[in-house]
Design a protein around this motif. Structure first.
Motif, PDB file in Angstrom:
ATOM      1  N   SER A 159       0.838  -1.194   0.000  1.00  0.00           N
ATOM      2  CA  SER A 159       0.000   0.000   0.000  1.00  0.00           C
ATOM      3  C   SER A 159       0.877   1.249   0.000  1.00  0.00           C
ATOM      4  O   SER A 159       2.045   1.207   0.399  1.00  0.00           O
TER       5      SER A 159
ATOM      6  N   THR B 132      -5.601   6.596   3.083  1.00  0.00           N
ATOM      7  CA  THR B 132      -5.866   5.168   3.232  1.00  0.00           C
ATOM      8  C   THR B 132      -6.757   4.968   4.452  1.00  0.00           C
ATOM      9  O   THR B 132      -6.907   5.867   5.282  1.00  0.00           O
TER      10      THR B 132
ATOM     11  N   THR C 279      -5.526  -2.717   4.298  1.00  0.00           N
ATOM     12  CA  THR C 279      -5.468  -1.274   4.070  1.00  0.00           C
ATOM     13  C   THR C 279      -6.088  -0.960   2.717  1.00  0.00           C
ATOM     14  O   THR C 279      -5.668  -1.487   1.694  1.00  0.00           O
TER      15      THR C 279
ATOM     16  N   THR D 148      -6.710   1.811  -0.104  1.00  0.00           N
ATOM     17  CA  THR D 148      -6.255   3.095  -0.624  1.00  0.00           C
ATOM     18  C   THR D 148      -7.449   3.848  -1.192  1.00  0.00           C
ATOM     19  O   THR D 148      -8.200   3.308  -2.007  1.00  0.00           O
TER      20      THR D 148
END
Length: 480
Positions: A307, A327, A410, A412
């Motif tokens: 990420s 994020t 995570t 984005t």
């Protein structure tokens, strides 16, 4: 993290370190490992951490469940589907019944034993508390199930309203292009929807619950996306059949990692350094396995399939370009509809696929439970064919006894500014301030991932960015 070193008995092959455990890293490793001229040693692993084998205690069947579900279609997912076809990944068509529901105060927490679990069967879709409409993907079921508690006249008017709005939105996407603007003021989805005069109720009650669930974010974050992301997604996916991998994403992993050797899991990359040429050729990678000492090794190339926040943290040239890219942490859980009805199966247990019954494409119910107003967001509750529920972006805490497994990742987010930053890094757009900036492949370092392209942060971006790394390194892409 996965690292690869060159085989010193053969030569002169270039060593590549691939950092990351997602589809982008897997695909990059596959392409480099299978280079026709065998110039690279590159290995990667693990796309299976976000799936779980679940046993039905009544039937004994074991089904692989992804967290959250991953589906693709021709058009928008063109490269992903070509790769699946080349790898002979088994796919099955997926038909959905989308239930749009208002989250009631009495059902604020997610519980598999709540009335929502009783609405998981296709024949009961629309009986979920607060449901106000049911839509059948690709209109495979006409008319769709009737939402509970809605009168005939009100429902007929709702259908007419949605027909007009859907035609309106589709026509706008095909005929009205988003305004490009400058790098920080390109048109957002909110601005685009206002410009094309799409009715607010359609946006808040239908479009945003669906699209924010695709992007796993809340409604305000979705409205801040570049309008081009959603418009292109609609154009390319319009009327396309969706498919899911038969038996879960570990089918993809097993094919992409054939022949890999040098795999190092459970490692945390501390830093990537490529600015000191005097120290020796290549890129210096420092990592730590568990609580052990920090180790280091030099590689000819490094691919950061992570990420953007992680890339910015471990590779200094990216800190300014990606350090402020938005994020968020997202959780998805597999829930048992009744205590003791399902359990997590051990690895190695033979698995079956619920799509291999009499009906090869059973309708799956996804209920979008939404809260509106300030902080508007939607929970996606997906009823799998085998009977378990997958909750993503839950509105409340589930009962502990209902949770079989929870996975986090995570996500984005996209804005016009982050889109411009991504384009600069990927080499497609110069900086407006005239300052030099790091470009993908500089210093022998590449980035790859679902966010490393100009589009929605989905699996297609993983494959496209991995293909770009392969192109830069002169590696043939067999499914192109």
């Amino acid at each position: 993290m996965a690292l690869s070193g060159a085989d010193e008995a053969k030569a002169p092959r270039q060593s590549v370190a691939i950092v990351g455990t997602g589809l982008a890293g897997l695909t990059t490793a596959y392409l480099l490992h299978n280079d026709d001229r065998r110039r690279y040693d590159a290995d990667e692993l693990s796309f299976d951490s976000a799936s779980v084998a679940v046993r039905n205690e009544r039937t004994g069947n074991v089904e692989r469940v992804d967290l959250p579900m991953r589906a693709g279609a021709g058009g928008y997912y063109a490269n992903l589907m070509r790769m699946y076809d080349y790898l002979d990944v088994p796919l099955h068509p997926v038909r959905f019944l989308f239930v749009f529901a208002k989250a009631l105060a009495s059902s604020a927490s997610t519980s598999a034993s709540s009335p929502l679990s009783e609405a998981a069967r296709p024949e009961d879709a629309g009986s979920a508390p607060g449901s106000y409409f049911v839509h059948a993907s690709n209109l495979h079921k006409t008319p769709p199930p009737w939402p509970r508690g809605r009168g005939v006249v009100a429902h007929v008017f709702e259908i007419l309203f949605l027909i007009v709005c859907q035609l309106w939105f589709s026509a706008a996407c095909f005929l009205v292009p988003p305004v490009a603007g400058d790098e920080h003021d390109g048109e957002t989805l909110a601005e685009y929807l206002e410009r094309v005069w799409l009715p607010q109720r359609y946006v808040s009650h239908y479009l945003l619950p669906l699209m924010s669930s695709v992007s796993t974010c809340d409604h305000a974050e979705m409205l801040a996306f570049p309008a081009s992301d959603v418009v292109n997604y609609k154009r390319l996916s319009h009327g396309q059949q969706h498919y899911a991998v038969c038996g879960g994403v570990h089918q993809v992993q097993s094919r992409l990692v054939r022949g890999v050797r040098d795999i190092r899991l459970g490692c945390r990359v501390v830093s990537i350094e490529a600015d000191s040429k005097e120290a020796g050729d290549g890129v210096l990678v420092r990592w730590q396995a568990g609580t052990g000492d920090v180790a280091e090794e030099r590689f000819d190339r490094v691919v950061l399939a992570v990420s953007p926040d992680v890339a910015a943290r471990i590779f200094r040239p990216l800190s300014m370009a990606l350090g402020k890219m938005p994020t968020k942490w997202v959780e998805s859980s597999v829930l048992s509809p009744r205590p003791g009805a399902f359990s997590v199966a051990h690895d190695g247990v033979p698995e079956s696929c619920a799509h291999h019954g009499d009906d090869k494409a059973p309708s799956q119910v996804i209920t979008f439970r939404s809260v509106f107003g300030d902080g508007a967001r939607s929970e996606a509750l997906h009823a799998m064919p085998g009977g378990v529920l997958v909750s993503t972006l839950p509105l409340g805490a589930a009962e502990d006894k209902a949770i079989l497994k929870t996975a986090g990742f995570t996500r984005t987010l996209r804005t016009p500014a982050s889109r411009a930053a991504t384009q600069r890094v990927m080499g497609g757009k110069p900086a407006s301030d005239g300052h030099a900036h790091w470009v993908n492949g500089e210093d022998g370092v590449w980035v790859a991932g679902s966010w490393c392209w100009d589009g929605m942060v989905l699996l297609e971006g993983c494959v496209v960015s991995a293909m770009r790394v392969a192109d830069d390194l002169g590696v043939r892409i067999p499914w192109r």
